[in-house]
Design a protein around this motif. Structure first.
Motif, short mmCIF file in Angstrom:
data_model
loop_
_atom_site.label_atom_id
_atom_site.label_comp_id
_atom_site.label_asym_id
_atom_site.label_seq_id
_atom_site.Cartn_x
_atom_site.Cartn_y
_atom_site.Cartn_z
N HIS A 2 0.84 -1.20 0.00
CA HIS A 2 0.00 0.00 0.00
C HIS A 2 0.87 1.24 0.00
CE1 HIS A 2 1.04 -0.90 4.05
NE2 HIS A 2 0.36 0.07 4.59
N LEU A 36 -0.10 2.27 13.84
CA LEU A 36 -1.06 1.24 13.40
C LEU A 36 -1.15 1.11 11.88
CD1 LEU A 36 -4.32 1.31 15.56
CD2 LEU A 36 -2.91 -0.66 15.03
N ARG A 37 -0.66 2.11 11.14
CA ARG A 37 -0.82 2.05 9.68
C ARG A 37 0.13 1.05 9.04
NH1 ARG A 37 -4.84 6.17 8.56
NH2 ARG A 37 -4.78 5.36 6.47
N GLN A 38 1.03 0.48 9.80
CA GLN A 38 1.92 -0.58 9.29
C GLN A 38 2.64 -0.18 8.01
OE1 GLN A 38 -1.14 -3.91 9.52
NE2 GLN A 38 0.54 -4.81 10.63
N ASP A 88 1.81 -5.01 24.12
CA ASP A 88 1.44 -6.32 23.55
C ASP A 88 0.09 -6.30 22.84
OD1 ASP A 88 3.77 -7.54 24.54
OD2 ASP A 88 2.82 -7.77 26.51
N LEU A 89 -0.23 -5.17 22.22
CA LEU A 89 -1.49 -5.01 21.50
C LEU A 89 -2.70 -5.31 22.37
CD1 LEU A 89 -0.41 -6.46 18.06
CD2 LEU A 89 -0.95 -4.08 18.56
N CYS A 90 -2.63 -4.89 23.62
CA CYS A 90 -3.79 -5.05 24.50
C CYS A 90 -4.44 -3.68 24.69
CB CYS A 90 -3.37 -5.62 25.85
SG CYS A 90 -4.79 -5.79 26.94
N TYR A 91 -5.69 -3.59 24.23
CA TYR A 91 -6.40 -2.31 24.24
C TYR A 91 -7.35 -2.19 25.43
CZ TYR A 91 -4.40 -1.43 19.70
OH TYR A 91 -3.50 -1.21 18.68
N LEU A 92 -7.26 -3.15 26.36
CA LEU A 92 -8.06 -3.04 27.58
C LEU A 92 -7.38 -2.05 28.51
CD1 LEU A 92 -8.59 -6.87 28.24
CD2 LEU A 92 -10.05 -5.31 26.94
N ILE A 99 -13.27 -2.26 28.60
CA ILE A 99 -13.09 -2.52 27.18
C ILE A 99 -13.50 -1.29 26.35
CG2 ILE A 99 -13.44 -5.01 27.40
CD1 ILE A 99 -16.22 -4.62 26.19
N ASN A 100 -14.00 -0.26 27.06
CA ASN A 100 -14.41 0.97 26.37
C ASN A 100 -13.25 1.93 26.23
OD1 ASN A 100 -17.13 0.89 25.61
ND2 ASN A 100 -17.68 0.86 27.79
N VAL A 103 -8.61 4.74 20.55
CA VAL A 103 -7.27 5.14 20.11
C VAL A 103 -7.34 6.63 19.75
CG1 VAL A 103 -5.47 4.81 18.38
CG2 VAL A 103 -6.73 2.85 19.25
N GLU A 107 -3.11 6.59 14.58
CA GLU A 107 -3.89 6.00 13.49
C GLU A 107 -3.84 6.85 12.23
OE1 GLU A 107 -7.43 3.18 15.04
OE2 GLU A 107 -7.81 5.32 15.31
N LEU A 109 -2.49 9.45 9.07
CA LEU A 109 -1.51 9.41 7.99
C LEU A 109 -1.58 10.75 7.28
CD1 LEU A 109 0.51 7.74 6.39
CD2 LEU A 109 -1.36 6.82 5.05
N ILE A 110 -0.66 11.66 7.65
CA ILE A 110 -0.76 13.02 7.11
C ILE A 110 0.58 13.54 6.58
CG2 ILE A 110 -2.68 13.65 8.66
CD1 ILE A 110 -0.63 15.31 10.27
N GLN B 7 -2.19 17.73 5.90
CA GLN B 7 -3.22 17.17 5.03
C GLN B 7 -3.23 15.64 5.08
OE1 GLN B 7 -3.21 18.68 1.03
NE2 GLN B 7 -4.83 17.27 0.39
N ILE B 9 -3.28 12.16 3.87
CA ILE B 9 -2.76 11.61 2.62
C ILE B 9 -3.81 10.80 1.87
CG2 ILE B 9 -1.04 9.96 1.70
CD1 ILE B 9 0.87 10.99 3.89
N CYS B 123 -3.00 -4.20 3.18
CA CYS B 123 -3.37 -3.05 2.37
C CYS B 123 -4.87 -2.74 2.32
CB CYS B 123 -2.80 -3.21 0.97
SG CYS B 123 -1.03 -3.60 1.03
N GLU B 126 -6.35 -0.28 4.73
CA GLU B 126 -6.00 1.15 4.63
C GLU B 126 -7.04 1.95 3.86
OE1 GLU B 126 -3.50 3.02 5.65
OE2 GLU B 126 -2.30 1.44 6.59
N MET B 152 -4.32 -4.08 12.46
CA MET B 152 -5.22 -3.05 11.93
C MET B 152 -6.54 -3.63 11.45
SD MET B 152 -4.68 0.39 10.51
CE MET B 152 -5.53 1.37 9.28
N ASN B 184 -7.86 -9.04 23.52
CA ASN B 184 -7.04 -7.88 23.86
C ASN B 184 -7.13 -6.78 22.80
OD1 ASN B 184 -6.11 -8.94 26.23
ND2 ASN B 184 -4.24 -9.79 25.34
#
Ligand SMILES: Nc1nc2c(ncn2[C@@H]2O[C@H](COP(=O)(O)OP(=O)(O)OP(=O)(O)O)[C@@H](O)[C@H]2O)c(=O)[nH]1
Ligand SMILES: [Mg+2]
Ligand SMILES: [Zn+2]
Lengths: 120, 237
Positions: A2, A36-38, A88-92, A99-100, A103, A107, A109-110, B7, B9, B123, B126, B152, B184
């Motif tokens: 991507h 998070l956009r990897q 460790d990717l734990c969002y609690l 769990i509420n 993020v 996240e 992408l600018i 901006q 992307i 991908c 995204e 993601m 998790n």
């Protein structure tokens, strides 16, 4: 890959910014990418370098360097309002176990900014 | 000099996705986007879904493929409106492709459009396609570590289908690890275990998707007996 589409969009955006701001040269653009956009930095750089020098691209951007800043995640708890990093990717929520959670950073992408030279 | 742009992307993709949301709302159509690695069973799940859901809702399909239309051909036997789109090598669908594909579907006559995305776990997540839900499909032989490696998609999904559970006795797959990581990452994510080969669990998936379509804030063009354009699924066997 991507990164290729992302690089394409970046080149489109800076080409327009060159016109809007009447730049004669772009030196650096700063891109902020949420963790998070990897995004693989090398892949983005490679795609960007290939696209910015493509035949009909404007001369002004051909030596532009891409600076990528990865923004770490910040998660906030909607119940106890604490902010934390998702270890460790734990969002609690580590404080109250909720769990509420939302993020709030990491996240996006600018294109943050563009650095260059104007005509006068 | 430094010019602050700030901006997004993905603006060009996201604005077209917004346009798509408008079109879907106007036509009261729900759109679902199925995402997985290559070979997890997206087309197989679609075959099951068209067969069982086709009696309840008027369905349309957008079949994404890198280069061929093999998957679209597999679904032809259901006699439903289907548009095949090629990404010409790209590893994901984008909103421009979907906007074009929508133009080829009879929107005023559909309740739900199901998109099969290109096989890829990174991908497609995204790209906002204007869909109401992303559905993740993961399959047993891929291993139990996919949520950790591709967070993601599993964060974004509204439902996760764990397919090929008929292979559990034959391949190493630790259900506990898989569910712990999901809990998790995205504790509210419903997980439905299926086997598209034996048919096990498929009914639970059908129930979920029925509920999802019905609960979207829109009026459905429910199929009634007098609706003449609708062709019943043809069975090949
Ligand atoms: N054992 C088993 N095999 C399955 C199951 N579901 C699908 N398969 C097989 O897995 C292979 C891939 O299935 P597809 O449905 O084509 O997968 P896909 O995700 O659409 O693949 P791509 O479109 O290429 O990304 C096929 O050979 C299927 O028969 C299942 O539940 N159990
Ligand atoms: Mg397929
Ligand atoms: Zn808390």
């Amino acid at each position: 890959m991507h990164e290729f589409s992302i690089a394409w969009n970046i080149v489109e955006i800076i080409t327009k910014a060159v016109e809007d701001n009447r730049l004669i040269r772009v030196d650096t653009i700063t891109v902020e990418a949420g963790e998070l956009r990897q995004i693989v930095p090398e892949s983005l750089e490679m795609a960007f370098d290939a696209l910015k020098t493509e035949g009909d691209r404007s001369e002004e951007i051909k030596n532009c360097r891409l600076k990528l800043v990865i923004i770490p995640q910040v998660v906030s708890c909607n119940d106890c309002e604490c902010e934390f990093y998702p270890e460790d990717l734990c969002y609690l929520c580590p404080q109250c176990g909720s769990i509420n959670t939302t993020v709030t950073e990491g996240e996006g992408l600018i294109i943050k900014s563009i650095e260059g030279e104007t005509a006068e | 000099m430094i010019i602050e742009l700030n901006q997004n992307i993905m603006d060009s993709n996201d604005s077209r996705a917004e346009e798509i949301r408008g079109i879907l709302a106007k036509n009261r159509v729900v759109m679902i986007n199925i995402i997985s690695s290559p070979g997890s069973g997206k087309t197989s799940l679609l075959e099951q879904t068209l067969e069982k859901l086709g009696a309840h809702f008027k369905l349309g399909i957008i079949e994404g493929d890198v280069n061929t239309n093999r998957d679209a051909r597999r679904l032809e036997r259901f006699g439903l409106p289907i548009t095949a789109v090629n990404t010409r090598g790209a590893c994901h669908l984008n909103s421009t492709i979907i906007l074009k594909a929508l133009g080829k579907l009879p929107l005023d006559n559909l309740d739900c459009i199901i998109i099969e995305n290109v096989g890829n776990l990174v991908c497609p997540s995204e790209f906002d396609l204007g869909e109401h839900a992303k559905i993740a499909v993961s399959s047993v032989p891929e291993g139990d570590d996919k949520p950790q490696k591709y967070p993601m998609l599993f964060r974004q999904a509204k439902c996760l289908v764990l397919n090929k559970i008929d292979l559990l006795p034959y391949v190493p797959f630790d259900r506990q690890v898989f569910y712990r990581d999901i809990d998790n990452l995205n504790p509210k994510l419903p997980v439905i275990e299926t086997s598209c080969t034996t048919g096990e669990g498929v009914d639970s998936w059908i129930e979920w998707i029925k509920g999802f379509i019905t609960n979207q804030p829109r009026r459905l063009n429910q199929i009634d007996e007098g609706f003449s354009n609708f062709r019943r699924p043809e069975r090949s066997r």
